[in-house]
Design a protein around this motif. Structure first.
Motif, PDB file in Angstrom:
ATOM      1  N   LEU A 215       0.821  -1.202   0.000  1.00 48.87           N
ATOM      2  CA  LEU A 215       0.000   0.000   0.000  1.00 48.87           C
ATOM      3  C   LEU A 215       0.860   1.260   0.000  1.00 48.87           C
ATOM      4  O   LEU A 215       0.579   2.220  -0.728  1.00 48.87           O
ATOM      5  N   VAL A 216       1.919   1.272   0.799  1.00 52.48           N
ATOM      6  CA  VAL A 216       2.814   2.429   0.850  1.00 52.48           C
ATOM      7  C   VAL A 216       3.465   2.659  -0.511  1.00 52.48           C
ATOM      8  O   VAL A 216       3.569   3.801  -0.996  1.00 52.48           O
ATOM      9  N   MET A 217       3.903   1.605  -1.169  1.00 53.15           N
ATOM     10  CA  MET A 217       4.523   1.726  -2.484  1.00 53.15           C
ATOM     11  C   MET A 217       3.544   2.251  -3.526  1.00 53.15           C
ATOM     12  O   MET A 217       3.915   3.039  -4.410  1.00 53.15           O
ATOM     13  N   MET A 218       2.272   1.862  -3.410  1.00 52.42           N
ATOM     14  CA  MET A 218       1.262   2.354  -4.349  1.00 52.42           C
ATOM     15  C   MET A 218       0.964   3.838  -4.107  1.00 52.42           C
ATOM     16  O   MET A 218       0.843   4.617  -5.053  1.00 52.42           O
ATOM     17  N   LEU A 219       0.866   4.229  -2.822  1.00 53.25           N
ATOM     18  CA  LEU A 219       0.547   5.621  -2.505  1.00 53.25           C
ATOM     19  C   LEU A 219       1.688   6.567  -2.847  1.00 53.25           C
ATOM     20  O   LEU A 219       1.460   7.731  -3.196  1.00 53.25           O
ATOM     21  N   THR A 220       2.926   6.092  -2.731  1.00 50.03           N
ATOM     22  CA  THR A 220       4.093   6.938  -3.011  1.00 50.03           C
ATOM     23  C   THR A 220       4.514   6.893  -4.475  1.00 50.03           C
ATOM     24  O   THR A 220       5.457   7.578  -4.867  1.00 50.03           O
ATOM     25  N   GLY A 221       3.829   6.095  -5.279  1.00 51.19           N
ATOM     26  CA  GLY A 221       4.137   6.038  -6.697  1.00 51.19           C
ATOM     27  C   GLY A 221       5.327   5.187  -7.052  1.00 51.19           C
ATOM     28  O   GLY A 221       5.811   5.238  -8.196  1.00 51.19           O
ATOM     29  N   VAL A 222       5.827   4.382  -6.125  1.00 55.25           N
ATOM     30  CA  VAL A 222       6.957   3.501  -6.422  1.00 55.25           C
ATOM     31  C   VAL A 222       6.572   2.465  -7.461  1.00 55.25           C
ATOM     32  O   VAL A 222       7.369   2.103  -8.339  1.00 55.25           O
ATOM     33  N   THR A 223       5.352   1.996  -7.387  1.00 57.30           N
ATOM     34  CA  THR A 223       4.834   1.070  -8.394  1.00 57.30           C
ATOM     35  C   THR A 223       3.586   1.665  -9.024  1.00 57.30           C
ATOM     36  O   THR A 223       2.760   2.282  -8.339  1.00 57.30           O
ATOM     37  N   GLN A 224       3.456   1.504 -10.323  1.00 59.78           N
ATOM     38  CA  GLN A 224       2.342   2.073 -11.070  1.00 59.78           C
ATOM     39  C   GLN A 224       1.271   1.040 -11.409  1.00 59.78           C
ATOM     40  O   GLN A 224       0.265   1.370 -12.032  1.00 59.78           O
ATOM     41  N   GLU A 225       1.479  -0.193 -10.990  1.00 61.65           N
ATOM     42  CA  GLU A 225       0.503  -1.246 -11.281  1.00 61.65           C
ATOM     43  C   GLU A 225      -0.775  -1.012 -10.476  1.00 61.65           C
ATOM     44  O   GLU A 225      -0.721  -0.497  -9.350  1.00 61.65           O
ATOM     45  N   PRO A 226      -1.937  -1.376 -11.035  1.00 63.40           N
ATOM     46  CA  PRO A 226      -3.204  -1.152 -10.316  1.00 63.40           C
ATOM     47  C   PRO A 226      -3.242  -1.800  -8.928  1.00 63.40           C
ATOM     48  O   PRO A 226      -3.821  -1.239  -8.002  1.00 63.40           O
ATOM     49  N   PHE A 227      -2.603  -2.965  -8.795  1.00 61.42           N
ATOM     50  CA  PHE A 227      -2.588  -3.658  -7.506  1.00 61.42           C
ATOM     51  C   PHE A 227      -1.190  -3.700  -6.899  1.00 61.42           C
ATOM     52  O   PHE A 227      -0.902  -4.521  -6.041  1.00 61.42           O
ATOM     53  N   GLY A 228      -0.335  -2.821  -7.346  1.00 59.03           N
ATOM     54  CA  GLY A 228       1.006  -2.744  -6.797  1.00 59.03           C
ATOM     55  C   GLY A 228       1.809  -4.004  -7.066  1.00 59.03           C
ATOM     56  O   GLY A 228       1.871  -4.482  -8.207  1.00 59.03           O
ATOM     57  N   LEU A 229       2.425  -4.537  -6.028  1.00 58.07           N
ATOM     58  CA  LEU A 229       3.218  -5.760  -6.171  1.00 58.07           C
ATOM     59  C   LEU A 229       2.358  -6.992  -6.442  1.00 58.07           C
ATOM     60  O   LEU A 229       2.881  -8.025  -6.853  1.00 58.07           O
ATOM     61  N   ARG A 230       1.053  -6.844  -6.233  1.00 56.90           N
ATOM     62  CA  ARG A 230       0.154  -7.976  -6.437  1.00 56.90           C
ATOM     63  C   ARG A 230      -0.291  -8.019  -7.890  1.00 56.90           C
ATOM     64  O   ARG A 230      -1.471  -7.852  -8.212  1.00 56.90           O
ATOM     65  N   SER A 231       0.653  -8.239  -8.767  1.00 56.46           N
ATOM     66  CA  SER A 231       0.383  -8.327 -10.200  1.00 56.46           C
ATOM     67  C   SER A 231       1.073  -9.565 -10.743  1.00 56.46           C
ATOM     68  O   SER A 231       2.059 -10.047 -10.179  1.00 56.46           O
ATOM     69  N   GLY A 232       0.546 -10.079 -11.849  1.00 52.01           N
ATOM     70  CA  GLY A 232       1.151 -11.236 -12.477  1.00 52.01           C
ATOM     71  C   GLY A 232       1.083 -12.485 -11.609  1.00 52.01           C
ATOM     72  O   GLY A 232       0.163 -12.679 -10.799  1.00 52.01           O
ATOM     73  N   VAL A 233       2.110 -13.307 -11.739  1.00 54.11           N
ATOM     74  CA  VAL A 233       2.148 -14.583 -11.024  1.00 54.11           C
ATOM     75  C   VAL A 233       2.216 -14.366  -9.512  1.00 54.11           C
ATOM     76  O   VAL A 233       1.545 -15.069  -8.736  1.00 54.11           O
ATOM     77  N   ILE A 234       3.013 -13.372  -9.077  1.00 52.48           N
ATOM     78  CA  ILE A 234       3.122 -13.098  -7.642  1.00 52.48           C
ATOM     79  C   ILE A 234       1.764 -12.711  -7.069  1.00 52.48           C
ATOM     80  O   ILE A 234       1.380 -13.153  -5.976  1.00 52.48           O
ATOM     81  N   GLY A 235       1.025 -11.902  -7.812  1.00 52.68           N
ATOM     82  CA  GLY A 235      -0.298 -11.493  -7.347  1.00 52.68           C
ATOM     83  C   GLY A 235      -1.250 -12.669  -7.202  1.00 52.68           C
ATOM     84  O   GLY A 235      -2.038 -12.726  -6.260  1.00 52.68           O
ATOM     85  N   VAL A 236      -1.178 -13.601  -8.144  1.00 49.97           N
ATOM     86  CA  VAL A 236      -2.033 -14.785  -8.086  1.00 49.97           C
ATOM     87  C   VAL A 236      -1.680 -15.648  -6.877  1.00 49.97           C
ATOM     88  O   VAL A 236      -2.550 -16.120  -6.136  1.00 49.97           O
ATOM     89  N   VAL A 237      -0.380 -15.856  -6.659  1.00 47.85           N
ATOM     90  CA  VAL A 237       0.061 -16.681  -5.527  1.00 47.85           C
ATOM     91  C   VAL A 237      -0.350 -16.041  -4.205  1.00 47.85           C
ATOM     92  O   VAL A 237      -0.877 -16.714  -3.301  1.00 47.85           O
ATOM     93  N   ILE A 238      -0.113 -14.724  -4.079  1.00 45.14           N
ATOM     94  CA  ILE A 238      -0.492 -14.024  -2.851  1.00 45.14           C
ATOM     95  C   ILE A 238      -2.008 -14.065  -2.654  1.00 45.14           C
ATOM     96  O   ILE A 238      -2.515 -14.246  -1.534  1.00 45.14           O
ATOM     97  N   GLY A 239      -2.755 -13.926  -3.747  1.00 42.25           N
ATOM     98  CA  GLY A 239      -4.214 -13.973  -3.664  1.00 42.25           C
ATOM     99  C   GLY A 239      -4.722 -15.324  -3.186  1.00 42.25           C
ATOM    100  O   GLY A 239      -5.624 -15.406  -2.348  1.00 42.25           O
ATOM    101  N   LEU A 240      -4.141 -16.406  -3.708  1.00 43.21           N
ATOM    102  CA  LEU A 240      -4.549 -17.747  -3.282  1.00 43.21           C
ATOM    103  C   LEU A 240      -4.204 -17.975  -1.809  1.00 43.21           C
ATOM    104  O   LEU A 240      -4.978 -18.597  -1.064  1.00 43.21           O
TER     105      LEU A 240
END
Length: 299
Positions: A215-240
């Motif tokens: 959340l901090v990385m998303m608010l500070t603009g470090v990551t521009q992905e809609p779900f921050g680090l929770r994107s791609g394969v990592i996002g799926v694994v974290i979601g499961l």
């Protein structure tokens, strides 16, 4: 309820639920079977008066028989929590959640986004208040449900606009996970053992820390992905993983509720049980709809 179960139930006072009721007092204030000073002993009547085992005046034999045939008092009659109490109050909480969601699903998108933020912040505050209150407050619990409804409705509105149909899929997924978890618990195949709960707390702590960093990385603009680090394969694994944690939290809820009913917890704590289930189901829905959005975004 169950010591070491869902944190929402910990710290609540159930001591009075397992204590024997006080000995009934006679009209003189002395316990039955003991006579007060100057009074006739129990089961002994003065000359010419009716004894204790005589038929009460004004009652016929049929009336006495009907009185003796009455069923003994159950948990509901003695003010104890029952599974029916929990079901009814949980249904009330979920009904308020649906009403709150209906508001943000029907208003304009701009207002829905504002209400979503209000619901998220207000729901978080009331979740903490209800968790740490020693005695449950039905008004605060229902208020929490309404605020979470605003949050879920706004979140669903935004994601369903980008990925049509994802909201309905999340509802079906949440109900399916709940049903399967309940069946596994009732069958005895899955239980909240002390070892499993220790693993749950460790995994939950790691997940919470990751979520804060993300959340901090998303608010500070470090990551521009809609779900921050929770994107791609990592996002799926974290979601499961998160869905698995929410499902096990349901097992802990069921364990705590079962323990509360068996120990004769006061009826008012059925609101605590309903609150715990509502918190878990809200969390489960958020994780499922986010995972579905991540999967649709990778298409």
């Amino acid at each position: 309820m169950a010591l070491g179960g869902n944190p929402i139930f910990n710290g609540k006072s159930f001591r009075g639920a397992t204590q024997a009721p006080p000995a009934p007092q006679g009209y003189s204030g002395a316990p039955y079977g003991q006579q007060a000073y100057g009074q006739q002993p129990y089961a002994q009547a003065p000359y010419g008066q009716q004894t204790w085992n005589a038929q009460p005046q004004g009652m016929t034999d049929n009336q006495l028989q009907d009185m003796y045939n009455q069923p003994s008092a159950g948990p509901a009659d003695t003010g104890r929590m029952t599974f029916d109490d929990v079901i009814v109050k949980t249904a009330a909480c979920l009904g308020v959640v649906i009403l709150g969601a209906a508001v943000t699903l029907t208003v304009g998108l701009g207002l829905a986004s504002l209400l979503m933020i209000v619901g998220a912040l207000g729901g978080f505050v009331l979740a903490l208040v209800n968790t740490f209150k020693k005695q449950p407050s039905p008004a605060l619990i229902l208020a929490y449900a309404g605020l979470e409804g605003l949050f879920l409705g706004g979140l669903t509105r935004i994601l369903d606009t980008q990925y049509p149909g994802v909201g309905l899929q999340a509802v079906v997924g949440t109900l399916s996970v709940f049903a399967v978890t309940l069946l596994l618990f009732k069958s005895g195949k899955v239980r909240a053992t002390p070892k499993a709960m220790r693993f749950f707390m460790i995994a939950l702590g790691g997940y919470a820390l990751f979520s804060v960093v993300n959340l901090v990385m998303m608010l500070t603009g470090v990551t521009q992905e809609p779900f921050g680090l929770r994107s791609g394969v990592i996002g799926v694994v974290i979601g499961l993983l998160a869905i698995g944690l929410a499902a096990f939290s349901l097992i802990m809820d069921f364990t705590s509720i079962e323990a509360g009913v068996r120990s004769g917890a006061p009826q008012r704590f059925s609101w605590t049980a309903a609150f715990g289930l509502t918190v878990t189901l809200v969390w489960l829905y958020v994780e499922i709809i986010r995972l579905l959005a991540i999967l649709r975004g990778d298409d």
